[in-house]
Each structure stands twice: as C-alpha cells, then as structure tokens.
Design an enzyme around this catalytic site. Sequence first.
Site, PDB file in Angstrom:
ATOM      1  N   THR A  86     -24.253 -10.549   6.250  1.00 28.03           N
ATOM      2  CA  THR A  86     -24.393 -10.199   4.841  1.00 28.03           C
ATOM      3  C   THR A  86     -25.477 -11.016   4.144  1.00 28.03           C
ATOM      4  O   THR A  86     -25.726 -12.174   4.525  1.00 28.03           O
ATOM      5  CB  THR A  86     -23.031 -10.442   4.143  1.00 28.03           C
ATOM      6  OG1 THR A  86     -23.226 -10.423   2.733  1.00 28.03           O
ATOM      7  CG2 THR A  86     -22.421 -11.800   4.490  1.00 28.03           C
ATOM      8  N   ASP A  87     -26.052 -10.440   3.092  1.00 23.58           N
ATOM      9  CA  ASP A  87     -27.015 -11.192   2.269  1.00 23.58           C
ATOM     10  C   ASP A  87     -26.344 -12.367   1.559  1.00 23.58           C
ATOM     11  O   ASP A  87     -27.019 -13.286   1.086  1.00 23.58           O
ATOM     12  CB  ASP A  87     -27.699 -10.262   1.240  1.00 23.58           C
ATOM     13  CG  ASP A  87     -26.745  -9.508   0.325  1.00 23.58           C
ATOM     14  OD1 ASP A  87     -25.517  -9.728   0.391  1.00 23.58           O
ATOM     15  OD2 ASP A  87     -27.240  -8.676  -0.475  1.00 23.58           O
ATOM     16  N   GLU A  88     -24.998 -12.353   1.491  1.00 22.97           N
ATOM     17  CA  GLU A  88     -24.299 -13.396   0.732  1.00 22.97           C
ATOM     18  C   GLU A  88     -24.449 -14.778   1.375  1.00 22.97           C
ATOM     19  O   GLU A  88     -24.199 -15.792   0.725  1.00 22.97           O
ATOM     20  CB  GLU A  88     -22.832 -13.020   0.531  1.00 22.97           C
ATOM     21  CG  GLU A  88     -22.727 -11.691  -0.207  1.00 22.97           C
ATOM     22  CD  GLU A  88     -21.333 -11.318  -0.689  1.00 22.97           C
ATOM     23  OE1 GLU A  88     -20.507 -12.211  -0.903  1.00 22.97           O
ATOM     24  OE2 GLU A  88     -21.097 -10.113  -0.861  1.00 22.97           O
ATOM     25  N   TYR A  94     -15.816 -16.871   1.746  1.00 16.89           N
ATOM     26  CA  TYR A  94     -16.213 -15.715   2.579  1.00 16.89           C
ATOM     27  C   TYR A  94     -17.622 -15.907   3.130  1.00 16.89           C
ATOM     28  O   TYR A  94     -17.850 -15.851   4.344  1.00 16.89           O
ATOM     29  CB  TYR A  94     -16.141 -14.406   1.764  1.00 16.89           C
ATOM     30  CG  TYR A  94     -16.943 -13.273   2.375  1.00 16.89           C
ATOM     31  CD1 TYR A  94     -16.565 -12.701   3.596  1.00 16.89           C
ATOM     32  CD2 TYR A  94     -18.112 -12.780   1.757  1.00 16.89           C
ATOM     33  CE1 TYR A  94     -17.313 -11.678   4.180  1.00 16.89           C
ATOM     34  CE2 TYR A  94     -18.864 -11.765   2.329  1.00 16.89           C
ATOM     35  CZ  TYR A  94     -18.465 -11.215   3.540  1.00 16.89           C
ATOM     36  OH  TYR A  94     -19.211 -10.211   4.113  1.00 16.89           O
ATOM     37  N   LYS A 113     -19.061 -16.467   7.014  1.00 13.79           N
ATOM     38  CA  LYS A 113     -20.031 -15.581   7.676  1.00 13.79           C
ATOM     39  C   LYS A 113     -21.247 -16.398   8.116  1.00 13.79           C
ATOM     40  O   LYS A 113     -21.788 -16.191   9.201  1.00 13.79           O
ATOM     41  CB  LYS A 113     -20.475 -14.456   6.725  1.00 13.79           C
ATOM     42  CG  LYS A 113     -19.414 -13.430   6.404  1.00 13.79           C
ATOM     43  CD  LYS A 113     -18.948 -12.624   7.595  1.00 13.79           C
ATOM     44  CE  LYS A 113     -20.007 -11.714   8.168  1.00 13.79           C
ATOM     45  NZ  LYS A 113     -19.452 -10.873   9.280  1.00 13.79           N
TER      46      LYS A 113
HETATM   47  P1  NAD Z   1     -13.546  -4.237   6.153  1.00 12.04           P
HETATM   48  O1  NAD Z   1     -12.753  -5.324   5.524  1.00 12.04           O
HETATM   49  O2  NAD Z   1     -13.526  -2.867   5.571  1.00 12.04           O
HETATM   50  O3  NAD Z   1     -13.106  -4.075   7.689  1.00 12.04           O
HETATM   51  C1  NAD Z   1     -12.895  -5.174   8.519  1.00 12.04           C
HETATM   52  C2  NAD Z   1     -12.251  -4.659   9.802  1.00 12.04           C
HETATM   53  O4  NAD Z   1     -12.065  -5.804  10.673  1.00 12.04           O
HETATM   54  C3  NAD Z   1     -10.865  -4.052   9.593  1.00 12.04           C
HETATM   55  O5  NAD Z   1     -10.744  -2.866  10.352  1.00 12.04           O
HETATM   56  C4  NAD Z   1      -9.903  -5.121  10.107  1.00 12.04           C
HETATM   57  O6  NAD Z   1      -8.690  -4.599  10.618  1.00 12.04           O
HETATM   58  C5  NAD Z   1     -10.747  -5.780  11.188  1.00 12.04           C
HETATM   59  N1  NAD Z   1     -10.319  -7.172  11.441  1.00 12.04           N
HETATM   60  C6  NAD Z   1     -10.140  -8.162  10.515  1.00 12.04           C
HETATM   61  N2  NAD Z   1      -9.718  -9.290  11.121  1.00 12.04           N
HETATM   62  C7  NAD Z   1      -9.669  -9.029  12.455  1.00 12.04           C
HETATM   63  C8  NAD Z   1      -9.336  -9.791  13.599  1.00 12.04           C
HETATM   64  N3  NAD Z   1      -8.922 -11.072  13.500  1.00 12.04           N
HETATM   65  N4  NAD Z   1      -9.411  -9.205  14.818  1.00 12.04           N
HETATM   66  C9  NAD Z   1      -9.811  -7.909  14.948  1.00 12.04           C
HETATM   67  N5  NAD Z   1     -10.112  -7.135  13.901  1.00 12.04           N
HETATM   68  C10 NAD Z   1     -10.058  -7.682  12.663  1.00 12.04           C
HETATM   69  O7  NAD Z   1     -15.036  -4.804   6.252  1.00 12.04           O
HETATM   70  P2  NAD Z   1     -16.410  -4.036   6.060  1.00 12.04           P
HETATM   71  O8  NAD Z   1     -16.714  -3.943   4.624  1.00 12.04           O
HETATM   72  O9  NAD Z   1     -16.394  -2.819   6.894  1.00 12.04           O
HETATM   73  O10 NAD Z   1     -17.413  -5.100   6.683  1.00 12.04           O
HETATM   74  C11 NAD Z   1     -17.727  -5.066   8.080  1.00 12.04           C
HETATM   75  C12 NAD Z   1     -18.692  -6.192   8.375  1.00 12.04           C
HETATM   76  O11 NAD Z   1     -19.872  -6.051   7.603  1.00 12.04           O
HETATM   77  C13 NAD Z   1     -18.124  -7.583   8.042  1.00 12.04           C
HETATM   78  O12 NAD Z   1     -18.535  -8.460   9.063  1.00 12.04           O
HETATM   79  C14 NAD Z   1     -18.782  -7.938   6.722  1.00 12.04           C
HETATM   80  O13 NAD Z   1     -18.939  -9.328   6.597  1.00 12.04           O
HETATM   81  C15 NAD Z   1     -20.126  -7.237   6.859  1.00 12.04           C
HETATM   82  N6  NAD Z   1     -20.739  -6.820   5.590  1.00 12.04           N
HETATM   83  C16 NAD Z   1     -20.051  -6.046   4.691  1.00 12.04           C
HETATM   84  C17 NAD Z   1     -20.685  -5.646   3.518  1.00 12.04           C
HETATM   85  C18 NAD Z   1     -19.993  -4.736   2.524  1.00 12.04           C
HETATM   86  O14 NAD Z   1     -20.591  -4.437   1.472  1.00 12.04           O
HETATM   87  N7  NAD Z   1     -18.795  -4.254   2.782  1.00 12.04           N
HETATM   88  C19 NAD Z   1     -21.993  -6.045   3.240  1.00 12.04           C
HETATM   89  C20 NAD Z   1     -22.665  -6.837   4.185  1.00 12.04           C
HETATM   90  C21 NAD Z   1     -22.028  -7.208   5.352  1.00 12.04           C
HETATM   91  P1  TYD Z   2     -17.309  -6.751  -4.572  1.00 10.47           P
HETATM   92  O1  TYD Z   2     -17.264  -5.274  -4.395  1.00 10.47           O
HETATM   93  O2  TYD Z   2     -16.068  -7.549  -4.403  1.00 10.47           O
HETATM   94  O3  TYD Z   2     -18.459  -7.266  -3.580  1.00 10.47           O
HETATM   95  P2  TYD Z   2     -19.168  -8.737  -3.489  1.00 10.47           P
HETATM   96  O4  TYD Z   2     -18.396  -9.705  -4.279  1.00 10.47           O
HETATM   97  O5  TYD Z   2     -19.087  -9.014  -2.012  1.00 10.47           O
HETATM   98  O6  TYD Z   2     -20.562  -8.527  -3.979  1.00 10.47           O
HETATM   99  O7  TYD Z   2     -17.894  -7.065  -6.010  1.00 10.47           O
HETATM  100  C1  TYD Z   2     -19.155  -6.545  -6.419  1.00 10.47           C
HETATM  101  C2  TYD Z   2     -19.431  -7.071  -7.814  1.00 10.47           C
HETATM  102  O8  TYD Z   2     -18.480  -6.495  -8.719  1.00 10.47           O
HETATM  103  C3  TYD Z   2     -19.258  -8.576  -7.949  1.00 10.47           C
HETATM  104  O9  TYD Z   2     -20.259  -9.075  -8.853  1.00 10.47           O
HETATM  105  C4  TYD Z   2     -17.884  -8.748  -8.572  1.00 10.47           C
HETATM  106  C5  TYD Z   2     -17.733  -7.508  -9.420  1.00 10.47           C
HETATM  107  N1  TYD Z   2     -16.348  -6.999  -9.570  1.00 10.47           N
HETATM  108  C6  TYD Z   2     -15.842  -6.720 -10.832  1.00 10.47           C
HETATM  109  O10 TYD Z   2     -16.512  -6.907 -11.861  1.00 10.47           O
HETATM  110  N2  TYD Z   2     -14.558  -6.239 -10.936  1.00 10.47           N
HETATM  111  C7  TYD Z   2     -13.771  -6.026  -9.841  1.00 10.47           C
HETATM  112  O11 TYD Z   2     -12.597  -5.605 -10.000  1.00 10.47           O
HETATM  113  C8  TYD Z   2     -14.323  -6.302  -8.537  1.00 10.47           C
HETATM  114  C9  TYD Z   2     -13.494  -6.100  -7.303  1.00 10.47           C
HETATM  115  C10 TYD Z   2     -15.627  -6.780  -8.450  1.00 10.47           C
END
Ligand code: NAD
Ligand code: TYD
Length: 332
Positions: free
Chosen positions: A124-126, A148, A152
């Site tokens: 992630t960019d985070e 978080y 990562k």
């Molecule tokens: P998500 O929370 O929707 O899904 C996570 C999945 O991992 C779930 O299916 C969960 O059951 C599984 N999981 C969690 N702990 C586990 C464990 N101990 N063993 C096996 N499986 C496990 O997450 P997402 O949003 O799909 O993100 C997927 C990846 O992409 C993550 O690594 C996250 O850091 C990265 N990512 C997400 C975003 C975003 O915007 N959602 C952005 C950048 C990077």
């Molecule tokens: P989120 O979807 O949790 O992603 P991330 O924190 O990983 O970027 O949140 C996106 C943005 O939205 C973040 O600035 C927090 C804000 N946010 C709210 O304002 N209200 C909410 O209920 C949630 C879940 C997030």
Amino acid sequence: MKVLVTGGCGFIGSNFVHLLMKDQSVSKLTNLDALTYAGHPQNTSDFKDDDRYEFVEGDLRNKSLVFDLVKEAELIVHFAAESHVDRSIESPDEFITTNIVGSFNLLEALKNTNPKARFVQVSTDEVYGSIQEGQFTTKSPIEPNSPYSASKAGADLLARSYHQTYGLEILITRSSNNYGPRQTPEKLIPLMIQRATAGQALPVYGDGSNVRDWIYVEDNCLGVWQACKKGQAGKVYHFGGECEKSNLEVVHQIIESTGANKDQIEFVKDRLGHDWRYALSIEGSEKELGWRPETDFNQGLSKTISWYKENGDWMKAVSQKIETWMKRYEGD
Ligand code: NAD
Ligand code: TYD
C-alpha cells in the site's frame, strides 16, 4: 502456471481471482484464506466446481500449512492481511501476527521449499506515510503512521531483504485506495453507499478534507498481474488511480448518485494520527509494465453502486459478520 493467492476471499484478492480464472495460462489457482470477518467464501463461489480452482481454508500463521502450499506454486501473490486502519488503531495485535509474521512464514517457505518461484508482496501507499504536496515515488522514505501501515511496511522490508539476501524472485506492488465490488462495508466507499441508501447518518472524520487517490479495483488487479508477468525482481511497482479526492467530495458524489440527502452527513471525531493525503507516482509502472488506470471515477463509482444494489444478499450476510464493529454507529 500454478498460482498460490493468499487472501483470495477478501476484496482485492477475490477480484484478482476473478481476473486470473479468465486467463488460460493459469493451470491451477490455489486460494489460501482464513475467512476472517473480511473473507467471504461467496466472493469466489463462481469457481467452486472448477477443476483449476482450489480453496484452502487456513491461516498464514500456520507455518507447516504455508510450507506445504508454497512448495507447490510457481507464483505466489500475497494479498492476505488485516487491512483496516481504524481496527489497527483499536487493536493492533492481529496486524502484527498476520501482516508481519504471516508474511515472514511465506518468505521462509519460499526460501526453504521453492527458491525458484516468484513472489509478489501486495502492499500500500500508506507505508510512505502522509504527503503534503507532490507524489510518492518508489524511492520515497518509508514512514508509516498507523499500526496497519507499520505492519505492512514491516512485511515489505522483510520481502525486500529476502530478495537482497537470498536472491529470491520477489517484487512489491503498492497501490492507492481501491474501491469496487465486494469491499467489506467498513471502508469509506462501501460504508457510505450502504448508509446513504439506508437513510442513515454518514460519519465523516474531522472536516472531511483528507485526500485519498482512488483506484478502481480491477485496474489494480490488472497492474498486479502485469507485475507478476513482467516485473523485475527487487523492484517496487505503484498502481495509483491519478484520482485525488477529498473524503467530503467522495461522500457528496455518493449522496448524489444514490439520491440520499446532504443532511445525512455527520462530522465526527477525527481518526487518531489521521494521514492527511496520499498520492502515488505511477511513472515506473507506465514505462516498465505499460500499465495505466483505465476506469474513471464516475464510471467506477457508478459500477460499484450498481453492484451493491444488485447484491443485497451479499451486503446482508457481510453486514451480519461485522455487526459488532458496526455497533459504533448505533444511536444514529
Ligand atoms: P480485505 O480485508 O478485504 O481481505 C483480506 C483477506 O485476507 C480476507 O479474505 C481475510 O480472510 C484474509 N486473511 C486475513 N488474515 C489472514 C490470515 N492470518 N491468514 C489467511 N488469510 C487471512 O483486504 P483487501 O482490501 O482486499 O486488501 C488486500 C491486500 O491489499 C492487503 O494486503 C492490503 O494491505 C493491500 N491493499 C489494500 C488497499 C485497499 O484500498 N483495500 C490498498 C492498497 C493495498
Ligand atoms: P478508509 O476507507 O478506512 O481507508 P484508509 O484509511 O486506508 O485510507 O478511509 C478512507 C478515508 O475516509 C480516510 O481519510 C478516513 C475517512 N473515513 C471517514 O471519514 N469516515 C469513515 O466512516 C471511514 C471508514 C473513513
């Protein structure tokens, strides 16, 4: 090609599974997922009778299981993680054990059982922290601000070290905020869609001016797949949407698209350590992988809203799984 995907029942992982199952170069896809609150078996139910697909319910923290699965794969794409910043602020333990120790187990398995396989660490960019102006490049300092993003970053640095030290075929992808079908409604966009549609209050943290760069999930998946096929080991690839929006802008657009009311917006207490802005340079991915985000935000958001409208049963089942977390919004 035999592929092991971790976290394939989650949001991005399941979209990636859908993409790979359309690709005939994938002869076998094994999905390892622990089915936590964020993992939903219905996300991959289309493939349950497909001979090319295998689901293994299991945990990254189970070292012997991880060793058995990694040894059979030619490519490992590692999505599984605890992924929600707010949950990491409330209770970071699982973030450390899953995101750091779980990733370590996969890397150890790679080194010890299958050192010729390719490994993609999805990140992630985070990990770069917050940026006031300009964009993060792949050379920006790693300065995570939440448990978080720190977990990562820990995994990313381990992945880097296993490439540097043991010469393993490891690369890292970092994307900006994804949105699209099958995202658990604890994150901003699906939460707001759900609550806007139900006529409930829309909780905006602080003054809503924090900025995120939004990418449609299928664009990120296409980027990750390109990195798997063409990326160079030891490198980091960025997948951003070139679509910066303040949270308030996003919420207003969801209100307009769902026919909700502006009065539903409720400004609530800000998140602790809330990152101000993320923005990613995608120059390297454009040049080396020929990748660009294809979906514009209006189109992507409207597809996402339609998906949630058409999948009321999914939303109901998933909402029941996160009922305890959602109690925070009671009293609206
Ligand atoms: P998500 O929370 O929707 O899904 C996570 C999945 O991992 C779930 O299916 C969960 O059951 C599984 N999981 C969690 N702990 C586990 C464990 N101990 N063993 C096996 N499986 C496990 O997450 P997402 O949003 O799909 O993100 C997927 C990846 O992409 C993550 O690594 C996250 O850091 C990265 N990512 C997400 C975003 C975003 O915007 N959602 C952005 C950048 C990077
Ligand atoms: P989120 O979807 O949790 O992603 P991330 O924190 O990983 O970027 O949140 C996106 C943005 O939205 C973040 O600035 C927090 C804000 N946010 C709210 O304002 N209200 C909410 O209920 C949630 C879940 C997030």
